[in-house]
Design a protein around this motif. Structure first.
Motif, PDB file in Angstrom:
ATOM      1  N   LYS A  10      47.540  38.748  25.729  1.00 42.38           N
ATOM      2  CA  LYS A  10      46.474  39.515  25.088  1.00 42.38           C
ATOM      3  C   LYS A  10      45.187  38.698  24.980  1.00 42.38           C
ATOM      4  N   ALA A  11      45.315  37.393  24.791  1.00 41.57           N
ATOM      5  CA  ALA A  11      44.126  36.539  24.771  1.00 41.57           C
ATOM      6  C   ALA A  11      43.442  36.540  26.133  1.00 41.57           C
ATOM      7  N   ALA A  12      44.239  36.488  27.198  1.00 42.02           N
ATOM      8  CA  ALA A  12      43.679  36.564  28.544  1.00 42.02           C
ATOM      9  C   ALA A  12      43.029  37.916  28.788  1.00 42.02           C
ATOM     10  N   ALA A  13      43.636  38.980  28.264  1.00 48.11           N
ATOM     11  CA  ALA A  13      43.068  40.324  28.406  1.00 48.11           C
ATOM     12  C   ALA A  13      41.701  40.407  27.728  1.00 48.11           C
ATOM     13  N   ALA A  14      41.609  39.851  26.528  1.00 46.73           N
ATOM     14  CA  ALA A  14      40.335  39.848  25.813  1.00 46.73           C
ATOM     15  C   ALA A  14      39.298  39.022  26.569  1.00 46.73           C
ATOM     16  N   ALA A  15      39.733  37.887  27.143  1.00 46.70           N
ATOM     17  CA  ALA A  15      38.817  37.046  27.907  1.00 46.70           C
ATOM     18  C   ALA A  15      38.249  37.796  29.106  1.00 46.70           C
ATOM     19  N   ALA A  16      39.099  38.546  29.812  1.00 47.83           N
ATOM     20  CA  ALA A  16      38.634  39.307  30.975  1.00 47.83           C
ATOM     21  C   ALA A  16      37.630  40.384  30.562  1.00 47.83           C
ATOM     22  N   ALA A  17      37.926  41.086  29.470  1.00 53.17           N
ATOM     23  CA  ALA A  17      37.023  42.147  29.022  1.00 53.17           C
ATOM     24  C   ALA A  17      35.675  41.578  28.578  1.00 53.17           C
ATOM     25  N   ILE A  18      35.705  40.448  27.874  1.00 54.74           N
ATOM     26  CA  ILE A  18      34.453  39.820  27.431  1.00 54.74           C
ATOM     27  C   ILE A  18      33.672  39.295  28.629  1.00 54.74           C
ATOM     28  N   ALA A  19      34.381  38.720  29.610  1.00 59.51           N
ATOM     29  CA  ALA A  19      33.710  38.233  30.812  1.00 59.51           C
ATOM     30  C   ALA A  19      33.002  39.366  31.534  1.00 59.51           C
ATOM     31  N   GLY A  20      33.667  40.509  31.656  1.00 57.06           N
ATOM     32  CA  GLY A  20      33.034  41.647  32.298  1.00 57.06           C
ATOM     33  C   GLY A  20      31.808  42.138  31.547  1.00 57.06           C
ATOM     34  N   THR A  21      31.893  42.122  30.232  1.00 57.70           N
ATOM     35  CA  THR A  21      30.749  42.544  29.409  1.00 57.70           C
ATOM     36  C   THR A  21      29.564  41.597  29.596  1.00 57.70           C
ATOM     37  N   ILE A  22      29.836  40.287  29.598  1.00 59.09           N
ATOM     38  CA  ILE A  22      28.769  39.316  29.809  1.00 59.09           C
ATOM     39  C   ILE A  22      28.176  39.473  31.211  1.00 59.09           C
ATOM     40  N   PHE A  23      29.043  39.708  32.189  1.00 55.19           N
ATOM     41  CA  PHE A  23      28.595  39.845  33.571  1.00 55.19           C
ATOM     42  C   PHE A  23      27.604  40.991  33.714  1.00 55.19           C
ATOM     43  N   ILE A  24      27.839  42.071  32.989  1.00 48.20           N
ATOM     44  CA  ILE A  24      26.920  43.208  33.038  1.00 48.20           C
ATOM     45  C   ILE A  24      25.663  42.919  32.226  1.00 48.20           C
ATOM     46  N   THR A  25      25.852  42.385  31.028  1.00 48.82           N
ATOM     47  CA  THR A  25      24.722  42.156  30.119  1.00 48.82           C
ATOM     48  C   THR A  25      23.712  41.179  30.699  1.00 48.82           C
ATOM     49  N   VAL A  26      24.203  40.135  31.360  1.00 50.33           N
ATOM     50  CA  VAL A  26      23.299  39.103  31.859  1.00 50.33           C
ATOM     51  C   VAL A  26      22.407  39.616  32.982  1.00 50.33           C
ATOM     52  N   GLN A  27      22.774  40.748  33.580  1.00 54.21           N
ATOM     53  CA  GLN A  27      21.948  41.312  34.652  1.00 54.21           C
ATOM     54  C   GLN A  27      20.766  42.114  34.113  1.00 54.21           C
ATOM     55  N   ILE A  28      20.826  42.520  32.849  1.00 55.91           N
ATOM     56  CA  ILE A  28      19.776  43.360  32.266  1.00 55.91           C
ATOM     57  C   ILE A  28      18.484  42.559  32.136  1.00 55.91           C
ATOM     58  N   GLY A  29      17.435  43.051  32.737  1.00 57.17           N
ATOM     59  CA  GLY A  29      16.143  42.386  32.655  1.00 57.17           C
ATOM     60  C   GLY A  29      16.087  41.038  33.348  1.00 57.17           C
ATOM     61  N   HIS A  30      16.995  40.797  34.288  1.00 56.48           N
ATOM     62  CA  HIS A  30      17.023  39.506  34.979  1.00 56.48           C
ATOM     63  C   HIS A  30      15.766  39.366  35.843  1.00 56.48           C
ATOM     64  N   TRP A  43      16.119  30.777  31.505  1.00 50.23           N
ATOM     65  CA  TRP A  43      17.001  30.175  32.510  1.00 50.23           C
ATOM     66  C   TRP A  43      18.209  29.536  31.836  1.00 50.23           C
ATOM     67  N   ALA A  44      17.955  28.743  30.790  1.00 50.36           N
ATOM     68  CA  ALA A  44      19.047  28.054  30.088  1.00 50.36           C
ATOM     69  C   ALA A  44      19.997  29.055  29.446  1.00 50.36           C
ATOM     70  N   ALA A  45      19.437  30.101  28.814  1.00 46.12           N
ATOM     71  CA  ALA A  45      20.278  31.086  28.129  1.00 46.12           C
ATOM     72  C   ALA A  45      21.159  31.844  29.114  1.00 46.12           C
ATOM     73  N   ARG A  46      20.575  32.287  30.217  1.00 46.73           N
ATOM     74  CA  ARG A  46      21.349  33.057  31.192  1.00 46.73           C
ATOM     75  C   ARG A  46      22.369  32.171  31.913  1.00 46.73           C
ATOM     76  N   SER A  47      22.009  30.936  32.190  1.00 45.26           N
ATOM     77  CA  SER A  47      22.963  30.032  32.850  1.00 45.26           C
ATOM     78  C   SER A  47      24.126  29.709  31.927  1.00 45.26           C
ATOM     79  N   CYS A  48      23.846  29.526  30.637  1.00 45.34           N
ATOM     80  CA  CYS A  48      24.929  29.291  29.669  1.00 45.34           C
ATOM     81  C   CYS A  48      25.848  30.502  29.580  1.00 45.34           C
ATOM     82  N   ALA A  49      25.246  31.695  29.570  1.00 41.03           N
ATOM     83  CA  ALA A  49      26.048  32.920  29.511  1.00 41.03           C
ATOM     84  C   ALA A  49      26.930  33.047  30.752  1.00 41.03           C
ATOM     85  N   LYS A  50      26.381  32.712  31.915  1.00 38.89           N
ATOM     86  CA  LYS A  50      27.166  32.790  33.149  1.00 38.89           C
ATOM     87  C   LYS A  50      28.284  31.743  33.161  1.00 38.89           C
ATOM     88  N   THR A  51      28.029  30.582  32.550  1.00 35.44           N
ATOM     89  CA  THR A  51      29.072  29.558  32.451  1.00 35.44           C
ATOM     90  C   THR A  51      30.235  30.062  31.612  1.00 35.44           C
TER      91      THR A  51
END
Length: 238
Positions: A10-30, A43-51
């Motif tokens: 379940k922890a891995a499931a939550a990690a995947a869902a959060i990763a997908g959410t970040i992946f979409i969010t970081v594209q907004i206004g890129h 640049w620093a904020a988006r790179s940290c989010a992608k990390t």
């Protein structure tokens, strides 16, 4: 606190869902690549989010694979290892982007520009050394790994099949970005983000094939079958 296989899944499931959410969010206004400089806070904020996204995605796909590795077979193993290598390379790229490039922008501006151009899929004017290999591994691992891993997930049918199909199609579809304008770069990331979210939710809902252990019941012995209730034999009277 007890750590169980279901809890880790379940922890891995939550990690995947959060990763997908970040992946979409970081594209907004890129910002566009040619205006996105390493000196900005954005640049620093988006790179940290992608990390963070890459690290969570690694944990998520690991949980997906372990959930069904017996059914996935060799195809699943190859897909997982290739996809994980792509995300691990992406994680390394983003760490370099946030921790190394900003420190070189004044001393080695040409090198930084070449690295940024290569990261965006362009052709650097100069030599960027082993970073080019890292970019190639990241791209190949992401595209081929996502395709193979998505097919393996679809074949097992353990998680949502439509999400597995979307993962395969969305990752291999990014290969078209090599000939498409930069404006297509951000929208192409959204389908995979949706796929990661859906697979994470599916993994959360089905963390194990093992059914819940039923409560232990005490057998009820009827009075007629109880030895204590049977008539006592009387000694024969002589």
């Amino acid at each position: 606190m007890n750590i169980t296989a279901t809890g880790l899944t379940k922890a891995a499931a939550a990690a995947a869902a959060i990763a997908g959410t970040i992946f979409i969010t970081v594209q907004i206004g890129h910002p566009a690549t040619d205006t996105f400089t390493t000196e900005t806070t954005q640049w620093a904020a988006r790179s940290c989010a992608k990390t963070v996204m890459a690290a969570l995605a690694l944990a998520g796909i690991t949980g997906m694979y372990l959930r069904q590795y017996r059914k996935a077979g060799l195809l699943g193993l190859v897909g997982y290892l290739t996809f994980a290598a792509g995300y691990l390379a992406l994680l390394s790229v983003e760490v370099i982007a946030v921790a190394v490039l900003p420190n070189l922008v004044h001393t080695e501006p040409g090198f930084v520009n070449d690295v940024v151009a290569a990261a965006a899929g362009g052709h650097p004017a100069g030599d960027i050394g082993a970073l080019q290999t890292l970019f190639d591994v990241s791209g190949a691992g992401y595209i081929l790994g996502g395709l193979i891993f998505g097919i393996a997930l679809f074949r097992t049918g353990v998680l949502a099949r439509w999400a597995a199909a979307l993962l395969a199609v969305s990752t291999v579809g990014t290969a078209a970005l090599a000939v498409l304008p930069d404006s297509f770069n951000r929208p192409f990331a959204v389908p995979e983000g949706i796929a990661l979210i859906a697979l994470g939710v599916s993994l959360w809902r089905h963390p194990s094939d093992v059914p819940a252990t039923p409560r232990e019941t005490v057998p009820v012995v009827s009075p007629a079958a109880s030895p204590a209730a049977s008539p006592v034999e009387q000694p024969a009277v002589r």
